[in-house]
Design a protein around this motif. Structure first.
Motif, short mmCIF file in Angstrom:
data_model
loop_
_atom_site.label_atom_id
_atom_site.label_comp_id
_atom_site.label_asym_id
_atom_site.label_seq_id
_atom_site.Cartn_x
_atom_site.Cartn_y
_atom_site.Cartn_z
N THR A 68 3.19 2.29 -6.84
CA THR A 68 4.53 1.72 -6.48
C THR A 68 5.23 0.80 -7.30
O THR A 68 6.64 1.02 -7.81
CB THR A 68 5.26 1.64 -5.25
OG1 THR A 68 4.99 0.24 -4.81
CG2 THR A 68 4.77 2.77 -3.92
N LEU A 69 4.63 -0.27 -8.02
CA LEU A 69 4.79 -0.93 -8.92
C LEU A 69 4.48 -0.91 -10.32
O LEU A 69 4.80 -1.33 -11.61
CB LEU A 69 3.92 -2.44 -8.95
CG LEU A 69 4.00 -2.82 -7.50
CD1 LEU A 69 3.22 -4.03 -7.01
CD2 LEU A 69 5.57 -3.59 -7.03
N LYS A 83 2.32 0.76 -11.79
CA LYS A 83 0.60 0.72 -12.49
C LYS A 83 -0.18 2.37 -12.27
O LYS A 83 0.25 3.01 -11.93
CB LYS A 83 -0.24 -0.56 -11.19
CG LYS A 83 0.31 -1.71 -11.36
CD LYS A 83 0.87 -2.12 -12.83
CE LYS A 83 1.53 -3.78 -12.76
NZ LYS A 83 2.21 -3.66 -14.22
N TYR A 99 2.63 -9.22 -11.49
CA TYR A 99 1.81 -8.22 -11.51
C TYR A 99 2.98 -7.55 -11.44
O TYR A 99 2.66 -5.98 -12.28
CB TYR A 99 0.66 -7.46 -10.09
CG TYR A 99 0.09 -6.28 -10.24
CD1 TYR A 99 -0.26 -6.56 -11.25
CD2 TYR A 99 0.40 -5.25 -9.40
CE1 TYR A 99 -1.66 -5.97 -11.36
CE2 TYR A 99 -0.55 -4.54 -9.48
CZ TYR A 99 -1.42 -4.23 -10.81
OH TYR A 99 -2.17 -2.81 -10.10
N ALA A 100 3.89 -7.14 -10.61
CA ALA A 100 5.31 -6.64 -10.50
C ALA A 100 6.42 -6.70 -12.21
O ALA A 100 7.11 -5.71 -12.88
CB ALA A 100 6.03 -6.59 -9.86
N ARG A 138 7.86 -8.94 -3.55
CA ARG A 138 7.15 -7.60 -4.42
C ARG A 138 7.71 -6.39 -4.79
O ARG A 138 8.04 -5.85 -5.73
CB ARG A 138 5.68 -8.02 -4.17
CG ARG A 138 4.59 -6.72 -4.80
CD ARG A 138 3.11 -6.50 -4.86
NE ARG A 138 3.62 -5.98 -3.43
CZ ARG A 138 2.74 -5.76 -2.13
NH1 ARG A 138 1.43 -6.25 -2.77
NH2 ARG A 138 2.67 -4.87 -1.69
N ALA A 139 8.36 -5.53 -3.63
CA ALA A 139 9.15 -3.97 -3.52
C ALA A 139 10.66 -4.65 -4.71
O ALA A 139 10.67 -4.10 -5.42
CB ALA A 139 9.61 -3.99 -2.60
N ILE A 189 9.68 -5.35 -9.08
CA ILE A 189 10.24 -4.50 -9.91
C ILE A 189 12.05 -4.12 -10.22
O ILE A 189 11.87 -3.06 -11.07
CB ILE A 189 10.57 -3.17 -9.92
CG1 ILE A 189 10.06 -2.25 -8.36
CG2 ILE A 189 8.45 -3.34 -9.79
CD1 ILE A 189 9.33 -1.17 -8.42
#
Lengths: 223, 206
Positions: free
Chosen positions: A123-124, A126, B103-104, B143-144, B147
Motif C-alpha cells: 500500500t506504500l 512498493k 520508506y514511504a 505511515r499511512a 504517501i
C-alpha cells in the motif's frame, strides 16, 4: 597430518551454502506463499534427502551423471563437464542433499511473518522485490543465519552421497568425513581422531554461535 | 465520488456467507464503518485497497475503474495509492520510526510535520518493540499518511490511544484529511469515538 581433506571440506561447505543461499531464498519465499499442488510436490522432492538413505541418493546421482548414461553423456559431450568423481559433482550432490536444511527454516520464517507486513509495504507503493528486500528479508535474519549454519554444518558431515558420486580421490574428492573412514580402514586411529576432532570443534563452535546469536536477538513485538 | 458495488463469498464457521456492499462515498468525506465482529469490515477495506479481490462488482473512483469484474480490471494496491492503517499496525520490526516514514516518502518536511502531529518527534530512532501500544498505533497512522493518499482506510485506528491523546490526534488528523482532500473510511467499534467528525456511516452485516 594431511590437511587437504579439511580445506576441501570447508571449500565444499562454503560453496554449497553460497549456492543454496542464492537458490534457497527465492525458492523458500515462493513456497511460503499460497499453497498449490505443484508447490506441495516440489516441497516433497526437496525434503526427500532428509529421509532417503544418502547412499540411495548418491547412487541415483551416480547413475544420472555417469558419462556412460544419457544425461552425464550429454553433459560431457556438449559442455565437457563431468560430475562423477569430480569436485563439481560433490558440489551438485551437496546442494541437493543439504537443500532441505536451507529451505525449511527459511520458508517457516517467511510464513511466520504476518501477511500484513507485505500488504502494508504494497500500500506504500512498493513492489514485491522492494518488499522482499527491505521488509521480509531483514525480519528473517536469525532464521537465515540458522539455515546457513545448518547447511554448512550438514555439508561438513556428508559421507554417503559424496562417497558414491565423488569416490576417494586425494585433493579432489577426499573430504574430511571420508578421510576419517579411510584412516580407520587403514588402522590409523591417530589421523582419524585428528580429523574427527577438527570436524567436531568446527561444528560445535558454529552451532553454539548461532544459539548465542539467536538468544540475544530482540523479539519482534508481533511475535 | 467513490463508487463501490461488490460481492465476496466468505468462509464462516456456519458455512458460506456473502459480503455485499453497495455504497457511494463523497470525495473528502469521513465515513464510519460499523458492524459485528466477523461481519467483513476488514475484508471490505482490503477489497477497496486491492489486497483482496472481490468475486464480482465494481470499484470506481472519479470515473476511473480500480476494479471491474466484467471487464477484468483489477488495479494493484500500488496503483491505487491508498493509505491503510492495519488493525495489527503491521509495523516493520527492522525499521525505526523515522525509517518507517522514509520508506514511504522522501519529503523530509512532511515527515517532520507528521512526527510532530503524532507526538513521535522524540522517538525517531526507536524501533516498534521499544514503543508503547499507543505510539505504535500512531506510527501506523503516520505511515499511512506519509504517501499523501487521496483515500485513507483505517481499521480500528484509535483503539490503543488514551482519551486525551485520541481527541488531540483526531482533531489534528481532521485538519490533515481536509488539507489532503482525502476520503476516509474508518472502522470503529466505539460509537462516540468519531462523533462530530464522521458525516456518513456504513453498517456491515446488519
Amino acid at each position: 597430518m594431511d590437511l587437504s581433506p579439511i580445506w576441501l571440506t570447508l571449500k565444499l561447505a562454503a560453496i554449497t551454502t553460497l549456492i543454496l543461499l542464492l537458490i534457497g531464498l527465492p525458492l523458500a519465499w515462493w513456497l511460503s506463499k499460497k499453497r498449490s499442488l505443484v508447490k506441495t510436490i516440489i516441497e516433497a522432492i526437496i525434503t526427500m534427502p532428509l529421509v532417503l538413505p544418502p547412499s540411495v541418493l548418491g547412487f541415483y546421482l551416480l547413475l544420472a551423471f555417469s558419462p556412460q548414461h544419457g544425461l552425464g553423456h550429454w553433459l560431457q559431450q556438449t559442455f565437457n563437464v563431468q560430475f562423477v568423481f569430480s569436485f563439481q559433482g560433490l558440489v551438485l550432490a551437496s546442494v541437493i542433499y543439504s537443500m532441505p536444511f536451507m529451505i525449511s527454516p527459511v520458508k517457516s520464517a517467511f510464513q511466520q511473518l504476518p501477511v500484513s507486513l507485505s500488504q502494508a509495504s504494497y500500500t506504500l507503493g512498493k513492489t514485491q522485490w522492494e518488499t522482499f528486500r527491505h521488509v521480509l528479508l531483514p525480519n528473517i535474519k536469525p532464521s537465515l543465519l540458522t539455515a546457513a549454519v545448518l547447511t554448512f554444518a550438514h555439508t561438513l558431515g556428508e559421507f554417503g552421497v559424496v562417497l558414491m558420486i565423488g569416490g576417494n580421490i586425494p585433493g579432489v574428492t577426499r573430504v574430511a568425513s571420508i578421510a576419517v573412514y579411510d584412516s580407520v580402514e587403514q588402522m590409523n586411529y591417530t589421523a582419524a581422531n585428528n580429523y574427527s576432532l577438527i570436524l567436531f570443534a568446527i561444528t560445535f563452535v558454529m552451532v553454539l554461535s548461532v544459539f548465542i546469536y539467536n538468544k540475544y536477538q530482540v523479539k519482534s513485538p508481533l511475535e | 465520488m467513490i463508487i463501490v458495488d461488490i460481492k465476496k463469498g466468505l468462509k464462516a464457521y456456519n458455512g458460506l456467507q456473502v459480503l455485499q456492499i453497495k455504497k457511494k462515498f463523497i470525495v473528502g468525506s469521513i465515513t464510519r464503518i460499523t458492524g459485528p465482529s466477523g461481519a467483513g469490515k476488514t475484508t471490505f477495506l482490503k477489497m477497496v485497497a486491492g489486497l483482496i479481490t472481490p468475486d464480482t462488482g465494481i470499484i470506481k473512483t472519479n470515473n476511473t475503474a480500480w476494479f471491474d469484474a466484467s471487464q477484468q480490471i483489477n488495479l494493484s494496491p500500488q496503483q491505487r495509492h491508498i493509505g491503510f492503517v492495519f488493525q495489527d499496525y503491521a509495523l516493520f520490526p527492522n525499521m525505526t520510526v523515522k525509517q518507517h516514514l522514509e520508506y514511504a516518502t522522501n519529503d523530509t518536511q512532511w515527515i517532520n510535520r507528521l512526527l510532530t502531529i503524532g507526538g513521535l518527534s522524540d522517538f525517531t530512532d526507536h524501533k516498534p518493540n521499544h514503543l508503547s501500544g499507543g505510539q505504535q498505533q500512531r506510527l501506523a497512522i503516520l505511515r499511512a499518511l506519509a504517501i499523501k493518499p487521496k483515500l485513507l482506510l483505517m481499521d480500528e485506528p484509535f483503539s490503543a490511544l488514551d482519551l486525551k491523546m485520541k481527541s488531540a490526534l483526531i482533531k489534528d488528523l481532521q485538519g490533515l484529511f481536509a488539507e489532503l482532500g482525502a476520503t476516509t473510511l474508518i472502522v470503529s467499534h466505539n460509537p462516540q469515538e468519531l462523533d462530530g467528525i464522521s458525516g456518513d456511516e456504513l453498517e456491515i452485516g446488519s
